[in-house]
Design a protein around this motif. Structure first.
Motif, PDB file in Angstrom:
ATOM      1  N   CYS A  32       0.853  -1.189   0.000  1.00 19.86           N
ATOM      2  CA  CYS A  32       0.000   0.000   0.000  1.00 19.86           C
ATOM      3  C   CYS A  32       0.888   1.239   0.000  1.00 19.86           C
ATOM      4  N   MET A  33       0.743   2.063  -1.030  1.00 22.61           N
ATOM      5  CA  MET A  33       1.530   3.283  -1.170  1.00 22.61           C
ATOM      6  C   MET A  33       0.626   4.496  -0.973  1.00 22.61           C
ATOM      7  N   ALA A  34       1.077   5.446  -0.161  1.00 21.98           N
ATOM      8  CA  ALA A  34       0.295   6.655   0.108  1.00 21.98           C
ATOM      9  C   ALA A  34       0.208   7.517  -1.146  1.00 21.98           C
ATOM     10  N   CYS A  35      -0.976   8.066  -1.406  1.00 19.13           N
ATOM     11  CA  CYS A  35      -1.152   8.968  -2.543  1.00 19.13           C
ATOM     12  C   CYS A  35      -0.406  10.277  -2.265  1.00 19.13           C
ATOM     13  N   PRO A  36       0.342  10.798  -3.233  1.00 23.36           N
ATOM     14  CA  PRO A  36       1.079  12.048  -3.005  1.00 23.36           C
ATOM     15  C   PRO A  36       0.138  13.241  -2.929  1.00 23.36           C
ATOM     16  N   ALA A  37       0.708  14.394  -2.612  1.00 21.65           N
ATOM     17  CA  ALA A  37      -0.069  15.626  -2.539  1.00 21.65           C
ATOM     18  C   ALA A  37      -0.669  15.953  -3.899  1.00 21.65           C
ATOM     19  N   ALA A  38      -1.812  16.634  -3.876  1.00 22.11           N
ATOM     20  CA  ALA A  38      -2.555  17.027  -5.083  1.00 22.11           C
ATOM     21  C   ALA A  38      -3.242  15.837  -5.743  1.00 22.11           C
ATOM     22  N   THR A  39      -3.324  14.681  -5.050  1.00 23.13           N
ATOM     23  CA  THR A  39      -4.065  13.521  -5.544  1.00 23.13           C
ATOM     24  C   THR A  39      -4.919  12.973  -4.411  1.00 23.13           C
TER      25      THR A  39
ATOM     26  N   GLU B  45      -8.352  11.349   1.061  1.00 23.60           N
ATOM     27  CA  GLU B  45      -9.492  10.670   0.451  1.00 23.60           C
ATOM     28  C   GLU B  45     -10.270  11.591  -0.472  1.00 23.60           C
ATOM     29  N   THR B  46     -10.198  12.890  -0.245  1.00 23.55           N
ATOM     30  CA  THR B  46     -10.896  13.872  -1.069  1.00 23.55           C
ATOM     31  C   THR B  46      -9.980  15.067  -1.303  1.00 23.55           C
ATOM     32  N   CYS B  47     -10.374  15.900  -2.237  1.00 26.25           N
ATOM     33  CA  CYS B  47      -9.660  17.153  -2.507  1.00 26.25           C
ATOM     34  C   CYS B  47     -10.453  18.320  -1.921  1.00 26.25           C
ATOM     35  N   LYS B  48      -9.745  19.324  -1.503  1.00 26.91           N
ATOM     36  CA  LYS B  48     -10.359  20.511  -0.911  1.00 26.91           C
ATOM     37  C   LYS B  48     -10.250  21.679  -1.880  1.00 26.91           C
TER      38      LYS B  48
END
Length: 295
Positions: free
Chosen positions: A149-156, A180-183
């Protein structure tokens, strides 16, 4: 015939009557080398062959408990004809199914709750647990159930499980790592009616009044000795560049526009550079005149 997966081996499909036996569980096991087995056979089997049929099993030989290797040895069966890998694969396959049935039948101390087991109730073999939200799967082997399991990078972001890629945030949206969501991006700017804006505009007005007033006085008295000794046209250029640099602050108020964003930095940098250049030139003129008077 109901398979867990498609089988491309002709050995299975060519078995007579294979389609009439019911459910077929196909299990693929990765090849594993058995280190030390050849040494065990070379050392233990000859010692067993020297014993008689009525002799008890020699438990001094390692790994002899609960095995029928004794009978195999005294009958002269060649271990080279024994397919260890296939036999071990069968053992693991049977053990996996038995372990699954043991769990689903709630067996305890040899007693099981006897009821009919449906095919879909057999537990699925998972090499790795499902990734949490905000993490993508990175396959680590030939089996799709084995992954990291790889963490999603920033902006994703990723709000689903089982995906091997993270989704990019839309324009004007942002996210941190493992999101989990974008702001939506917050807009922060200095409105015209803010108290700080009023104070800065007053300061700007005083600055423009001083620079423009001084420039007008110098312009009307450009030929006088006092203005010439102060720098003359060089001072006018310096005052004009200071006025332009001061006016560039107007681009920082209210919501930024495309023209304002393109002009505010170059306008200030160029005009302020011209002002510093004028100060440098005037300094050299003063030092040059002082040096000449000393000579």
């Amino acid at each position: 015939m109901q398979d867990m997966d498609w089988s491309v081996a002709s050995t299975v499909s060519s078995i007579p009557g294979i389609s009439t036996i019911g459910t077929v569980l196909g299990i693929a096991v990765q090849y594993t080398e058995f280190s030390g087995l050849d040494d065990f056979e070379r050392l233990s089997v000859p010692r067993l062959q020297d014993t008689s049929l009525n002799s008890p099993i020699n438990h001094s030989v390692p790994c002899m408990q609960n095995t029928n290797l004794y009978e195999i040895a005294i009958q002269g069966f060649s271990m080279s004809q024994y397919d260890v890998v296939s036999s071990f694969n069968v053992y693991k396959a049977v053990y996996a199914v038995a372990h699954a049935l043991h769990n689903i039948l709630h067996c305890d101390s040899g007693l099981c709750q006897k009821y009919k087991v449906q095919p879909w109730e057999v537990p699925e073999s998972l090499c790795s647990p499902e990734c949490p939200y905000g993490h993508r799967k990175l396959l680590t082997g030939q089996h799709k159930c084995c992954f990291d399991c790889m963490a999603c990078p920033a902006a994703t972001f990723l709000n689903k499980t089982g995906y091997t890629f993270c989704q990019a945030c839309a324009r004007d949206y942002w996210s941190e790592e493992e999101s989990e969501t974008c702001k939506k991006r917050a807009e922060l700017y200095l409105p015209w009616g803010a108290p700080l804006t009023t104070a800065l505009l007053i300061y700007l007005g005083v600055t423009l009044f001083l620079t423009l007033g001084t420039a007008v006085i110098f312009l009307f008295n450009l030929s006088t000795p006092i203005v010439k000794s102060a720098g003359g046209k060089t001072c006018l250029l310096m005052l004009a560049s200071l006025t332009v640099a001061s006016c560039s602050t107007l681009c920082h108020f209210s919501r930024p526009s495309q023209i304002g964003c393109l002009l505010k930095q170059p306008l200030f940098i160029i005009s302020f550079t011209v002002c510093l250049a004028c100060v440098t030139v005037r300094s050299f003129q003063v030092y040059g005149a002082l040096f000449t008077s000393l000579l």
